[in-house]
Write a protein that holds these residues in place. Sequence first.
Motif, mmCIF file in Angstrom:
data_model
loop_
_atom_site.group_PDB
_atom_site.id
_atom_site.type_symbol
_atom_site.label_atom_id
_atom_site.label_comp_id
_atom_site.label_asym_id
_atom_site.label_seq_id
_atom_site.Cartn_x
_atom_site.Cartn_y
_atom_site.Cartn_z
ATOM 1 N N CYS A 145 0.883 -1.166 0.000
ATOM 2 C CA CYS A 145 0.000 0.000 0.000
ATOM 3 C C CYS A 145 0.923 1.218 0.000
ATOM 4 O O CYS A 145 1.844 1.289 0.828
ATOM 5 C CB CYS A 145 -0.863 0.002 1.260
ATOM 6 S SG CYS A 145 -1.545 1.633 1.656
ATOM 7 N N LYS A 202 -3.569 5.725 -5.069
ATOM 8 C CA LYS A 202 -4.297 6.013 -3.825
ATOM 9 C C LYS A 202 -3.863 5.066 -2.698
ATOM 10 O O LYS A 202 -3.609 3.886 -2.956
ATOM 11 C CB LYS A 202 -5.799 5.820 -4.050
ATOM 12 C CG LYS A 202 -6.445 6.908 -4.864
ATOM 13 C CD LYS A 202 -7.940 6.645 -4.934
ATOM 14 C CE LYS A 202 -8.608 7.729 -5.752
ATOM 15 N NZ LYS A 202 -10.036 7.434 -5.951
ATOM 16 N N SER A 205 -7.766 2.129 1.841
ATOM 17 C CA SER A 205 -8.568 2.581 2.980
ATOM 18 C C SER A 205 -8.186 1.739 4.197
ATOM 19 O O SER A 205 -7.583 0.666 4.054
ATOM 20 C CB SER A 205 -10.057 2.400 2.684
ATOM 21 O OG SER A 205 -10.355 1.012 2.593
ATOM 22 N N GLU A 206 -8.551 2.214 5.389
ATOM 23 C CA GLU A 206 -8.235 1.426 6.596
ATOM 24 C C GLU A 206 -8.856 0.047 6.519
ATOM 25 O O GLU A 206 -8.265 -0.953 6.921
ATOM 26 C CB GLU A 206 -8.741 2.167 7.845
ATOM 27 C CG GLU A 206 -7.866 3.341 8.220
ATOM 28 C CD GLU A 206 -8.260 3.971 9.549
ATOM 29 O OE1 GLU A 206 -8.910 3.278 10.363
ATOM 30 O OE2 GLU A 206 -7.935 5.151 9.755
ATOM 31 N N GLU A 207 -10.078 -0.021 5.964
ATOM 32 C CA GLU A 207 -10.774 -1.312 5.876
ATOM 33 C C GLU A 207 -10.047 -2.251 4.915
ATOM 34 O O GLU A 207 -9.887 -3.445 5.179
ATOM 35 C CB GLU A 207 -12.224 -1.116 5.396
ATOM 36 C CG GLU A 207 -13.114 -0.348 6.358
ATOM 37 C CD GLU A 207 -12.787 1.148 6.404
ATOM 38 O OE1 GLU A 207 -12.274 1.689 5.405
ATOM 39 O OE2 GLU A 207 -13.022 1.766 7.468
ATOM 40 N N GLU A 208 -9.623 -1.690 3.784
ATOM 41 C CA GLU A 208 -8.951 -2.536 2.805
ATOM 42 C C GLU A 208 -7.616 -3.039 3.340
ATOM 43 O O GLU A 208 -7.254 -4.206 3.173
ATOM 44 C CB GLU A 208 -8.740 -1.779 1.493
ATOM 45 C CG GLU A 208 -8.205 -2.694 0.397
ATOM 46 C CD GLU A 208 -7.939 -1.953 -0.907
ATOM 47 O OE1 GLU A 208 -8.110 -0.725 -0.946
ATOM 48 O OE2 GLU A 208 -7.535 -2.625 -1.873
#
Lengths: 248, 572
Positions: A145, A202, A205-208
């Motif tokens: 990430c 990008k 996200s925190e969830e991903e």
Amino acid sequence: MAYEAQYYPGATSVAENRRKHMSGKVEKLREVSDDDLTLVLGHRAPGSDYPSTHPPLAEMGEPECSVREMVEATPGAKAGDRVRYVQFVDSMYNAPSTPYFRTYAAAINFRGVDPGTLSGRQVVEARERDMEEVAKFQLETEMSCPALASLRGATVHGHSLRLPEDGIMFDMLDRCRLENGVVIMHKDQVGRAIDKKVDFGKPMSEEEAAKRTTIYRVDNVAFRDDAEVIEWVHTIFEKRTAYGFKPE
Amino acid sequence: MADDRKKMFQKDLEIKFTKAHGDNKMEGGEITDKKVTYYRLGVDQNPRKVEMRKAGQEMADKRGLVGYNPMMHCGGIPLGQRALTPSFISGTDMMVESDDLHYVNNAAMQQMWDDIRRTTIVGMDMAHETLEKRLGIEVTPETINHYLEVLNHALPGGAVVQEHMVETHPALVDDCYCKIFTGDDELADEIDPQFLININKQFPEEQAEALKAAIGKTTWQAAHIPTVVSRTTDGAQTSRWMAMQVGMSFIAAYNMCAGEAAVADLSYAAKHAGVISMGDMLPARRARGPNEPGGISFGHMADIIQTSRVDAEDPAHVALEVVGAGCMLFDQIWLGSYMSGGVGFTQYATAAYTNNILDDNLYYNVDYINDKYDGAANKGTDNKVKATMDVVKDIATESTIYGIENYENYPTALEDHFGGSQRATVLSAAAGSATALATGNGNAGLSGWYLSMYLHKEALGRLGFFGFDLQDQCGATNTFSFQSDEGLPVELRGPNYPNYAMNVGHQGGYAAIASAAHAGRGDAWAVNPLIKVCFADDMLPFDFTAPRKEFGRGALKEFEPAGERSLIIPAR
């Protein structure tokens, strides 16, 4: 029945992600051009030839050797490339990969690599073009990430630090920044300024990130809850201990 | 076990991470926050760094050659891109600057090592036998007292036999002396109190009886040569310096001939036959003689530290003080300077004795063990749980996961131990010491250490530096193997044991495990009763009952060291 590699125990998403990283069957999430990769690695100028440490193997008149016949040299070795490195730092706040799983991914799925595993960083050394293949694979896939993992050749401090407000893992040398919703790298691995801003896309996200991570965390998938992994660790531990007695 | 305890590190981390220090702007927030603002204030935020920068500038001006300049860091990006924060010394209320825990900046740390290195224990009995049987000289308590008076003149560098001798100035060597101890109460009563380490006075009754029984009617000299001598030479000099002064003192005290053959017998008996060094000589490739840190076994370190006699009812505390002392000597000084160089080892080592993070983990384990195994972590021998693999697995697993979850629930704890080697030391020291406390078995503790390393690596997908791949993965295989060059009881292992010679951040933990096994049983000593008694001496400059507090005093510049040279340098 044909053998099927099992890679790693565990019934949780973290264990499943670890199996994915080890098997190399990871999802590609972004494109990084060859020139951009060369730029951020910082070993040579984009578009330049690979510097070599010896002539191509085909021109060297190698001695007869059964091992040489059995094992085909990697492209970088054939060409005589220098050995260069790529080094990643992964945040403990649910970065997708961790040093050991980067190492396993490299060692299992790539030839001619020499991974080194530390707590805050993970380095792979290989002939330059072979190393670039590993680096590109890890940068373009769900193993990375752009906010929680970054290329850092030196001054790697940051994997265990609290995240800044923008969620980009702390970097003393400020190599990566969040600009217009995407993470850009404006310095190379060792912190030298580069000519352009390389766009890594990008942040997850925190969830991903929580879904894709290979680190156990009590606020996501607790290590305590993956009983199969703990049992497996205990088994390894007992067997290594017992081997000290050289059982027949 | 329900974790409703108040964390021992909570107050420390709150002060460290949610209060401003110097100009670091760290006011506010919670220690459980996962995000923070990085102000990137550089060295200007920290008073010690500012002081150091000023000193560097003054030094450069004075000598005409540049020196310390924080802007040399990372091509002009100085330290302090994150907040620079002080730390608490565990088990104390002392908050200190991190820089002041480097041994160069800390006189107490230097003195701890000085006091160990300049110490040798020399038996008296063979010398007395030689005097009586070979020379027909009667040895009585009175003659022993007289000999000790002569020796305490000679040992610092006073002449006793020859004329026109150069001598050392007493004010430069005032830390040098020799006392004796014996397990024979009758003889001890006859010794002038100034010369006696009084076992009955220094130890709890039970420990004193055990020590006296072990020492029996033998008599030993606890000698400490001058700090300034030891610093100028090396550890191997200690027994040589002592030997020369012992020989001269015997000749003087007993009016002997300096040339007759019988004195050669006495020389061997008095100077060499009964010598105990704090550290064994190292192999030639290490190029170190006796009394250097690489030769100090973990059991010796456990015995040098004296917390066991002043806080015997709290064996976890005993182990924690040994961790602190061991990490300082073995990591900061031995590995960090003798074997390597630079300043990084301080970061590894201090994690184990600052901010109560390890203390919290170990005391949690004590509660866990006492709940589950009927008080097995309390001091005692009848309360221990049998050292089985199941027990090792249970305690080490619970301890390690508890510690890991602390790092996960308290991001500031993780940030404090920002390197995996720091975390690995702390987690494994807690697991290993707890297992040793519960079982009274140091090697079971060592086994818990290695399991902790495995669990840590799998939980977090990372461990320490490269070397951990070797030492901490293969260690379990020789935990219970005592074959030559493969294994030993942990008490007899040391910094130069195979695979331990590059174990950054580990050796203080191993020493703590050796200590925990015996403190947990209430033993008076771990491996050598003579060393335990030798350091039970309030006259030593460094207080070996409380090494962590002493390090704090050193950091706060409250510690008075020995061997200072102000008498022989220009006044400032």
